[in-house]
Design an enzyme around this catalytic site. Structure first.
Site, PDB file in Angstrom:
ATOM      1  N   GLY A 280      47.729  60.731  84.245  1.00 53.45           N
ATOM      2  CA  GLY A 280      48.293  59.462  84.663  1.00 53.45           C
ATOM      3  C   GLY A 280      47.474  58.257  84.259  1.00 53.45           C
TER       4      GLY A 280
ATOM      5  N   GLY B 148      44.513  66.467  75.936  1.00 56.35           N
ATOM      6  CA  GLY B 148      44.764  66.321  77.368  1.00 56.35           C
ATOM      7  C   GLY B 148      45.542  65.061  77.657  1.00 56.35           C
ATOM      8  N   GLU B 149      46.238  65.073  78.794  1.00 54.94           N
ATOM      9  CA  GLU B 149      47.012  63.895  79.156  1.00 54.94           C
ATOM     10  C   GLU B 149      47.139  63.823  80.665  1.00 54.94           C
ATOM     11  OE1 GLU B 149      51.113  61.633  77.784  1.00 54.94           O
ATOM     12  OE2 GLU B 149      50.750  63.716  77.225  1.00 54.94           O
TER      13      GLU B 149
ATOM     14  N   ASP C 263      37.328  67.003  94.374  1.00 54.59           N
ATOM     15  CA  ASP C 263      38.512  67.472  93.646  1.00 54.59           C
ATOM     16  C   ASP C 263      38.208  68.737  92.845  1.00 54.59           C
ATOM     17  OD1 ASP C 263      41.216  67.211  93.209  1.00 54.59           O
ATOM     18  OD2 ASP C 263      41.003  65.938  91.452  1.00 54.59           O
TER      19      ASP C 263
END
Length: 390
Positions: free
Chosen positions: A41, A38-39, A157
């Protein structure tokens, strides 16, 4: 900076473990790129294996992000006190040198967004009973957060990238970096707007008015995506419709809601259950928070214990004005996102054929509570899993 963070974390009296950097480096082969799953900000997420054979997911916070430091503490503090089958389990954390790491259980089937509308080779063949189970699992996890846990929490969220799937395709809610405590004596929380365009409730996006009904709205959007197999923010049935939700309203008025059912399912689904879930999604996504049900009621409706109340939506002039303001925020945030990252204008756009899932979330200053350290910006949030699993 890290000493103060460690002091804050120790003060929380966490019900979780502490890991050494040596342990995590060994588990991830020194954060080898081949282990990256995963990546975002604020950093990357790696798959790892501890010395006892436990498979883990390690969220590595970028040392550059002050915003991320606050969310790091927030997420640990929130999730360490929570235990539920439909919430991702936090094993512990590591604060050492310049590293801030969260250690989670590893979930084999990545996120719901990838399963539903990822690249063809990433998608999972989710039959109707599985979709029903996933939707019910999300609802149970939210009911626990809102009504059953010692800490009453608004997630803020809820979206398909923040719902993870285990090996048996059970849903687990993740990423509590934006979560807020909903203190019982308050009718609502006035706060900066932070979340993901297309999933945020109108009253929250417009005025920063936050209650647990904001999560109910987001759940309604996710339920709609589960039935349709389409992304609310990326699917454009016709040019005049901005979101999948807009199209759902039209089909509901025409009595053709079942047209939304994912064509992949063919006729292999329960029309009764699909209509129930679709009507429930529209009820949850009602523009008026007072008309949305509680999550415990949603669970009962999904289980067929109580009937689904017919959704009532007044598409009057005032709501159209609110819609236009909301869409104006979307345009502004997307323009800002392009300038800041040059990565994506959409909520779930892939960078390249082999690139990671990148998720666009906005943070808009809107209250007196959090002004100095929360500037108006558009930013990328780190989803726990958002790229290929090897």
């Amino acid at each position: 900076m890290y000493c103060s963070l460690e002091t804050e974390l120790r003060a929380l009296e966490l019900q979780t473990g502490y890991y050494s950097l040596r342990q995590i480096k060994a588990a991830t082969n020194n954060f080898d790129n081949s282990n990256k799953i995963g990546e975002g900000g604020f950093g990357s997420v790696y798959k790892g294996v501890l010395s006892d054979g436990t498979v883990i997911a390690v969220k590595q916070l970028s040392a550059k992000s002050k915003q991320g430091n606050r969310e790091f503490v927030n997420e640990i503090g929130m999730i360490s006190a929570l235990q539920h089958p439909n919430l991702v389990k936090l094993f512990g954390c590591c604060i050492e040198g310049n590293q801030l790491l969260l250690i989670y259980e590893y979930l084999e089937n990545n996120c719901l967004a990838r399963a539903l509308f990822g690249r063809p080779e990433q998608r999972l063949n989710l039959d109707w009973p599985t979709r029903n189970k996933i939707c019910l699992g999300i609802a149970k996890g939210l009911a626990y957060l809102h009504e059953e846990s010692r800490l009453k929490i608004v997630h803020r969220d809820i979206k398909a990238t923040n719902v993870l799937l285990d090996k048996d395709l059970n849903a687990k809610i993740s990423d509590f970096g934006l979560a807020k405590l909903d203190e019982e004596e308050n009718t609502h929380i006035s706060t900066r707007i932070a979340g993901t365009i297309g999933y945020m409730a109108p009253e929250y996006a417009m005025r920063g008015y936050l209650t647990d009904k904001a999560d109910v709205y987001s759940f309604g959007i996710v339920a709609l995506e589960i039935v349709s197999g389409k992304s609310n923010t990326n699917y454009r049935p016709k040019e005049e419709f901005v979101y999948l939700l807009d199209w759902a309203y039209v089909l509901a008025e025409q009595g053709n809601l079942l047209e939304l059912v994912d064509p992949i399912l063919g006729s292999n689904y329960s029309k009764k259950e699909a209509l129930r879930m679709l009507n429930l999604s529209l009820l949850c996504a009602n523009p008026s928070p007072t008309l949305r049900p509680s999550m415990s009621s949603v669970v009962s409706m999904l289980e067929g214990k109580i009937p689904v109340q017919a959704p009532v939506v007044k598409r009057d002039g005032q709501m159209n004005v609110e819609d236009m303001r909301f869409r104006a925020i979307e345009v502004l945030s997307q323009d800002s996102q392009t300038r800041v990252s040059n990565i994506s204008k959409d909520s779930h756009e892939q960078v390249s054929m082999d690139g990671p899932w990148i998720d666009s979330s906005v943070s808009l200053s809107s209250s007196k509570d959090e002004t100095k350290d929360h500037s108006s910006s558009s930013r990328l949030l780190p989803d726990l899993y958002n790229v290929n699993l090897d």
